[in-house]
Design a protein around this motif. Structure first.
Motif, mmCIF file in Angstrom:
data_model
loop_
_atom_site.group_PDB
_atom_site.id
_atom_site.type_symbol
_atom_site.label_atom_id
_atom_site.label_comp_id
_atom_site.label_asym_id
_atom_site.label_seq_id
_atom_site.Cartn_x
_atom_site.Cartn_y
_atom_site.Cartn_z
ATOM 1 N N GLN A 69 -3.205 31.366 -6.241
ATOM 2 C CA GLN A 69 -1.875 31.911 -5.998
ATOM 3 C C GLN A 69 -1.955 33.355 -5.533
ATOM 4 O O GLN A 69 -1.250 33.779 -4.611
ATOM 5 N N SER A 70 -2.832 34.117 -6.166
ATOM 6 C CA SER A 70 -3.037 35.505 -5.738
ATOM 7 C C SER A 70 -3.628 35.546 -4.338
ATOM 8 O O SER A 70 -3.280 36.420 -3.527
ATOM 9 N N GLY A 71 -4.515 34.589 -4.039
ATOM 10 C CA GLY A 71 -5.080 34.524 -2.694
ATOM 11 C C GLY A 71 -4.014 34.260 -1.654
ATOM 12 O O GLY A 71 -4.014 34.875 -0.572
ATOM 13 N N ASP A 72 -3.067 33.374 -1.967
ATOM 14 C CA ASP A 72 -1.965 33.101 -1.035
ATOM 15 C C ASP A 72 -1.098 34.335 -0.827
ATOM 16 O O ASP A 72 -0.700 34.658 0.301
ATOM 17 N N ASP A 73 -0.799 35.045 -1.930
ATOM 18 C CA ASP A 73 -0.004 36.267 -1.816
ATOM 19 C C ASP A 73 -0.728 37.325 -0.993
ATOM 20 O O ASP A 73 -0.109 38.075 -0.218
ATOM 21 N N LEU A 74 -2.035 37.391 -1.146
ATOM 22 C CA LEU A 74 -2.823 38.346 -0.374
ATOM 23 C C LEU A 74 -2.776 38.006 1.116
ATOM 24 O O LEU A 74 -2.620 38.896 1.964
ATOM 25 N N ILE A 75 -2.881 36.722 1.447
ATOM 26 C CA ILE A 75 -2.800 36.311 2.852
ATOM 27 C C ILE A 75 -1.451 36.694 3.448
ATOM 28 O O ILE A 75 -1.359 37.201 4.578
ATOM 29 N N ARG A 76 -0.359 36.459 2.685
ATOM 30 C CA ARG A 76 0.966 36.839 3.167
ATOM 31 C C ARG A 76 1.068 38.348 3.380
ATOM 32 O O ARG A 76 1.631 38.813 4.382
ATOM 33 N N ALA A 77 0.529 39.119 2.436
ATOM 34 C CA ALA A 77 0.595 40.582 2.544
ATOM 35 C C ALA A 77 -0.208 41.083 3.745
ATOM 36 O O ALA A 77 0.227 41.992 4.463
ATOM 37 N N VAL A 78 -1.360 40.479 3.986
ATOM 38 C CA VAL A 78 -2.164 40.855 5.159
ATOM 39 C C VAL A 78 -1.382 40.548 6.438
ATOM 40 O O VAL A 78 -1.351 41.358 7.382
ATOM 41 N N GLY A 79 -0.742 39.378 6.485
ATOM 42 C CA GLY A 79 0.052 39.025 7.660
ATOM 43 C C GLY A 79 1.155 40.031 7.925
ATOM 44 O O GLY A 79 1.415 40.397 9.080
ATOM 45 N N GLN A 80 1.808 40.518 6.867
ATOM 46 C CA GLN A 80 2.876 41.498 7.040
ATOM 47 C C GLN A 80 2.329 42.826 7.561
ATOM 48 O O GLN A 80 2.945 43.468 8.420
#
Length: 350
Positions: free
Chosen positions: A122-133
């Motif tokens: 879940q943290s990995g998914d949030d990190l991917i979203r944050a990188v995309g932003q």
């Protein structure tokens, strides 16, 4: 009233006719019912048209939603690989020869697996979203940003400044991604490696351009990560050499006549005597000759072969130590081996 005349034109009588309009009478009697029926029919038609409009709108919304899902990544909302390839193909069709204004950037996060394994998926998914932003905030209005899968992103970058601008954007990306991410109250740190291909400088097709960018990305990760590398033709030969060494090294591990261990003496300064030895792996190939460890060890580490090589060296070192008790036998251990949670157990099994 109409007179009735005889043959001598004498009036012999009169004909009186009172006209009646049955249609008007029927209309007066049925008019209200017809008006009500027409009104009811109009309302029914209006309702049917409204329902058809709603159904058509729902179908169109469903079609647009399905099209959006087919062209965008569900996690980040960015374009997906299919959409990215489509835009890249159109961009290459419209490119001008020797134009340095358009470049393909392939990005891969460094140390993402460690964050994902440590903090959870879940943290990995949030990190991917944050990188995309963060990436989205750095690109221009005409650029295309996509998540290609996993921790890999792609950018089609338009610039009037040519290669210098592509490199400047890459530097901004490295600095932005290198800053800490706040994930569920924890700070996560990752880096990013970037492979760059200037599209207008090559006559290659979309697949070939993507392959070139992947080669440059591989070179960036092999050169220490967290950097940007521009594709050069010589990289093809280097990559082919790596593939050759990897394939031959796999074959050498299956055999018993190519890999060996050399023991370099360790001297004591106090007693000026040999106190032990350092175990060093050596590879003698029947066609390539002696292959330097500097050439095959880095490849072994990136391909996962280092664990088999390390176990081979450890076994030989243990055999020497058993024959010479009391001596110090030094063995070089790769960080890749230490990251294996079963390393200590396998070492004691030897």
């Amino acid at each position: 009233v109409f007179p009735i005349l005889s043959g001598s034109d004498r009036i012999v009588g009169f004909f009186e006719w009172t006209p009646e309009n049955p249609g008007r009478l029927m209309l007066s009697r049925t008019g209200p019912a017809l008006a009500f029926g027409f009104l009811f029919a109009s309302i029914l038609v209006a309702l049917l048209l409204y329902r058809l409009w709603r159904s058509s709108s729902a179908l169109e919304a469903g079609r647009l939603a399905a099209q959006h899902q087919a062209n965008h990544d569900a996690l980040t909302g960015l374009a997906n690989r299919a959409r990215f390839d489509e835009i890249l193909g159109r961009t290459m069709m419209a490119r001008r020869p020797y134009d340095q204004g358009v470049a393909l950037l392939m990005l891969d996060l460094d140390r993402f697996k460690q964050v994902n394994d440590t903090l959870g998926h879940q943290s990995g998914d949030d990190l991917i979203r944050a990188v995309g932003q963060r990436l989205k905030a750095l690109i221009g209005p005409h650029d295309t940003l996509a998540r290609l899968g996993g921790d890999e992103f792609g950018i089609i970058h338009f610039s009037k400044g040519g290669l210098a601008d592509h490199l400047a954007l890459s530097e901004h990306i490295i600095n932005a991604v290198g800053k800490p991410f706040e994930i569920f109250g924890n700070e996560a740190f990752v880096g990013v490696s970037i492979g760059i291909v200037v599209i207008g400088e090559s006559d290659a097709d979309r697949r070939e351009i993507t392959r070139m960018a992947d080669i440059a990305l591989y070179e960036a990760k092999s050169s220490g990560r967290n950097r940007a590398i521009v594709y050069e033709e010589t990289m093809d030969e280097l990559l082919q050499n790596r593939h050759t060494i990897e394939a031959e090294l796999r074959e050498a591990l299956r055999r018993t006549d190519q890999l060996s261990v050399a023991f370099q003496p360790l001297f004591s300064r106090e007693t000026d005597t040999v106190r032990g030895a350092e175990a060093l792996v050596r590879w003698t190939h029947p066609r390539l000759g002696r292959v330097s460890p500097a050439n095959f060890i880095p490849i072994a580490e990136t391909t996962g072969l280092i664990e088999a090589i390390g176990e081979f060296v450890l076994r030989r070192a243990c055999e020497l130590g058993a024959r010479h008790p009391g001596r110090t036998i030094a063995v070089n251990i790769s960080p890749a081996q230490l990251r294996n949670p079963n390393f200590a157990e396998r070492l004691f099994d030897l």
